[in-house]
Design a protein around this motif. Structure first.
Motif, short mmCIF file in Angstrom:
data_model
loop_
_atom_site.label_atom_id
_atom_site.label_comp_id
_atom_site.label_asym_id
_atom_site.label_seq_id
_atom_site.Cartn_x
_atom_site.Cartn_y
_atom_site.Cartn_z
N THR A 418 15.84 9.02 3.01
CA THR A 418 15.20 7.74 2.71
C THR A 418 14.25 7.95 1.53
OG1 THR A 418 15.31 7.13 5.05
CG2 THR A 418 13.83 5.84 3.66
N LYS A 419 14.64 7.46 0.37
CA LYS A 419 13.92 7.75 -0.87
C LYS A 419 12.46 7.31 -0.82
CE LYS A 419 17.11 9.77 -3.29
NZ LYS A 419 16.93 11.19 -3.68
N ARG A 420 12.18 6.15 -0.24
CA ARG A 420 10.80 5.65 -0.25
C ARG A 420 9.88 6.53 0.61
NH1 ARG A 420 9.62 3.19 4.51
NH2 ARG A 420 11.36 2.38 5.76
N CYS A 421 10.47 7.41 1.43
CA CYS A 421 9.66 8.25 2.31
C CYS A 421 9.31 9.61 1.69
CB CYS A 421 10.40 8.49 3.63
SG CYS A 421 10.69 7.00 4.57
N GLU A 422 9.92 9.93 0.58
CA GLU A 422 9.71 11.25 -0.01
C GLU A 422 8.23 11.47 -0.33
OE1 GLU A 422 12.25 12.06 -3.30
OE2 GLU A 422 14.09 11.92 -2.12
N GLY A 423 7.71 12.60 0.14
CA GLY A 423 6.31 12.94 -0.09
C GLY A 423 5.38 12.48 1.00
N CYS A 424 5.86 11.70 1.96
CA CYS A 424 5.00 11.22 3.06
C CYS A 424 4.65 12.40 3.97
CB CYS A 424 5.72 10.13 3.85
SG CYS A 424 4.78 9.52 5.27
N ILE A 425 3.46 12.39 4.54
CA ILE A 425 3.01 13.50 5.38
C ILE A 425 3.77 13.58 6.71
CG2 ILE A 425 0.70 13.50 4.36
CD1 ILE A 425 -0.28 12.14 6.96
N ILE A 426 4.48 12.51 7.09
CA ILE A 426 5.27 12.54 8.32
C ILE A 426 6.73 12.18 8.02
CG2 ILE A 426 3.41 12.20 9.97
CD1 ILE A 426 4.03 9.19 9.91
N GLU A 427 7.21 12.56 6.85
CA GLU A 427 8.55 12.17 6.42
C GLU A 427 9.63 12.53 7.44
OE1 GLU A 427 11.79 13.00 2.84
OE2 GLU A 427 9.73 13.72 2.63
N GLY A 428 9.64 13.78 7.89
CA GLY A 428 10.69 14.21 8.81
C GLY A 428 10.56 13.62 10.19
N ALA A 429 9.34 13.46 10.67
CA ALA A 429 9.11 12.98 12.04
C ALA A 429 9.27 11.48 12.16
CB ALA A 429 7.71 13.39 12.50
N CYS A 430 9.02 10.76 11.09
CA CYS A 430 9.08 9.29 11.11
C CYS A 430 10.43 8.80 10.59
CB CYS A 430 7.95 8.70 10.28
SG CYS A 430 7.89 6.90 10.27
N GLY A 431 10.88 9.35 9.49
CA GLY A 431 12.20 9.02 8.98
C GLY A 431 12.40 7.58 8.58
N GLY A 432 11.34 6.92 8.14
CA GLY A 432 11.49 5.54 7.69
C GLY A 432 10.94 4.50 8.62
N GLY A 433 10.53 4.92 9.83
CA GLY A 433 9.91 3.99 10.76
C GLY A 433 10.89 3.03 11.41
N CYS A 434 10.35 1.93 11.89
CA CYS A 434 11.13 0.96 12.65
C CYS A 434 12.09 0.19 11.73
CB CYS A 434 10.20 -0.02 13.36
SG CYS A 434 11.05 -1.36 14.21
N ASN A 435 13.38 0.32 11.99
CA ASN A 435 14.37 -0.34 11.16
C ASN A 435 14.29 -1.86 11.27
OD1 ASN A 435 16.80 -0.20 9.42
ND2 ASN A 435 17.81 -1.10 11.19
N ILE A 436 13.90 -2.36 12.44
CA ILE A 436 13.78 -3.81 12.63
C ILE A 436 12.69 -4.38 11.74
CG2 ILE A 436 13.58 -5.65 14.34
CD1 ILE A 436 15.87 -3.63 14.78
N THR A 437 11.55 -3.67 11.70
CA THR A 437 10.46 -4.11 10.82
C THR A 437 10.90 -4.08 9.37
OG1 THR A 437 8.83 -3.23 12.39
CG2 THR A 437 8.06 -3.68 10.16
N CYS A 438 11.64 -3.04 9.00
CA CYS A 438 12.14 -2.95 7.62
C CYS A 438 13.10 -4.09 7.30
CB CYS A 438 12.84 -1.61 7.41
SG CYS A 438 11.74 -0.17 7.48
N GLU A 439 13.96 -4.45 8.24
CA GLU A 439 14.86 -5.58 8.04
C GLU A 439 14.08 -6.86 7.77
OE1 GLU A 439 18.67 -4.29 10.88
OE2 GLU A 439 17.19 -5.76 11.58
#
Length: 471
Positions: A418-439
């Motif tokens: 997930t490109k927008r997550c690169e560099g985030c302190i929880i990138e691997g554990a979160c992986g982009g967060g809630c897909n429903i919220t993103c939708e």
């Protein structure tokens, strides 16, 4: 593990730290592996900010046995890596191996049956109808699932579970089936038939883990006894005490629902099948009612779990820091009452303990590709509230095929992609967060997904600090 004394080691750029007193908690933002170390150990780790060999360090500092043991520990967790080691490339190689498991259905664990696309409640924040309102799902003619559709979904699900798995993987013995909606009990006759059908046709092959998400307003003695007989776990919601709940959780005619919900809880208790907890969804209208009183109320009823989920989109006028601190206050108070408080906001911190190197880590089962949710029109979605279709029962033979909708969805959401997550302190554990919220945020440009990210990062920091305080 033997360490080559001449190899230059460097501290990974993915190492994150939080300090509290004399202790430090560190984790790898891509791989996980959280550890609590001392300030002295952190200073030693920082020596590798620039590449150094063990040979050099031994000459300069005369490394002790404990020092060498610490270095090995840091290498195992990828806090220390060879100078030219590419961590993203290493993870991508692991992802390529996982991709093979998508096509054989290895990831599939859960079946969601969306029994009804209708509800007798109309909660103001309802993600089911609000999110479906931005897709064609809301206009589907079929609102109630037929037994024919449910039976076919069940058969196809068990066919996937029964497939020969890849070498080294465990045989699937537990079948997880959830009845969701809308309000699934509006379709009780079909639910009852599905429970009986599963037991008769698959009871000698699998252990069942049945669950139902219901607003608790439609229970009868017959329904409760049947659910109890099949050991169906019940998930329900209560969004505060009377005033708080009734400010957001309404009937279709606009009336409060607190009394209806509590009556349902009482009906379960009378049948000796008491509910163990509930979900509490928070937005601006009931935020002030997220307080100690609701914990006391749950404790009096001997409940042990409260899931609190924040409607991040519906909290735009409340600072994220205030939301996080209120959650942590409630969580600490609940602990003293032997009640566990958790939610999607605690998921990244929980996931940190599952290394992305040895596990398929994702924010939720939907993003992980472990769920197939079937609606009354025989369409398959990542979860019951999603607008992302990943297949149909009609084309189920190609459901897991390379290049298909399901395959593409899981492939795109593997850790690190997930490109927008690169560099985030929880990138691997979160992986982009809630897909429903993103939708939802993609559909309405007035909402920003960055607020969700800020919230998850803040909650994870506080949960890690909680670990430090408790040692």
């Amino acid at each position: 593990m033997n360490i080559n004394k001449t190899v230059s080691l460097v501290k990974s750029s993915f190492v994150q730290t939080i300090k509290k007193g004399k202790d430090v908690i560190i984790w790898h933002s891509l791989f996980g592996f959280p550890k609590i170390i001392s300030l002295e150990a952190q200073k030693f780790l920082d020596l590798f900010t620039t590449p150094k060999t063990l040979q050099f360090l031994n000459r300069e500092y005369e490394l002790s046995v404990a020092d060498k043991r610490f270095i090995k520990e840091m290498m195992v967790a990828y806090y220390l890596i060879p100078k030219d080691f590419d961590e993203r490339n290493f993870l991508e190689k692991k992802n390529k191996l996982l991709e093979k498991d998508i096509t054989n259905g290895l990831f599939i664990k859960n079946l969601g049956l969306i029994m009804a696309e209708v509800c007798n409640f109309r909660c103001v924040y309802c993600i089911h109808f609000n999110n479906l309102g931005i897709s064609r799902r809301i206009s589907n003619a079929k609102k109630i699932m037929s037994f024919k559709t449910a039976r076919r979904a069940v058969d196809e699900y068990f066919e996937i579970l029964g497939r020969k798995q890849s070498a080294g993987s465990k045989k699937k013995e537990v079948a997880k089936i959830n009845f969701g909606g809308g309000e699934p009990l509006l379709n009780w006759p079909v639910i009852k038939k599905v429970l009986k059908y599963c037991q008769l046709n698959y009871g000698n092959k699998f252990v069942f883990d049945f669950s139902i998400n219901t607003n608790a307003s439609l229970f009868s003695s017959e329904i409760i006894r049947t659910l109890k007989r099949h050991n169906v776990s019940i998930a329900s919601s209560l969004d505060g005490l009377h005033e708080g709940n009734d400010s957001v959780r309404l009937t279709r005619s606009g009336q409060g629902t607190f009394d209806l919900i509590v009556q349902g809880f009482d009906s379960l208790a009378k049948e000796n099948y008491p509910i163990n907890g509930f979900s509490f969804t928070v937005n601006e209208k009931n935020f002030e009612f997220l307080n100690k009183a609701i914990i006391d109320w749950a404790s009096e009823r001997k409940m042990r779990e409260i899931r609190i989920d924040i409607d991040v989109i519906g909290m735009v006028n409340i600072p994220v820091k205030d939301i996080v601190m209120r959650l942590m206050m409630i969580r600490q108070y609940a602990k003293r009452k032997n009640i566990e408080v958790f939610g999607f906001w605690s998921r990244p911190a929980e996931n940190l303990n599952k290394s992305t190197i040895s596990n398929h880590v994702a924010f939720c089962g939907a993003v992980a590709g472990s769920s197939m949710c079937v609606n009354p029109s025989e369409e398959i979605y990542t979860c019951g509230y999603s607008t992302t279709q990943i297949g149909t029962l009609k084309a189920i033979d190609a459901f897991c095929a390379s290049g298909g909708q399901y395959y593409g969805f899981v492939q795109d959401h593997l850790t690190g992609r997930t490109k927008r997550c690169e560099g985030c302190i929880i990138e691997g554990a979160c992986g982009g967060g809630c897909n429903i919220t993103c939708e939802f945020t993609r559909a309405f440009n007035t909402y920003k997904v960055e607020r969700m990210c800020e919230f998850y990062r803040g909650a994870t920091r506080e949960l890690l600090l909680e670990q430090l305080r408790e040692i």
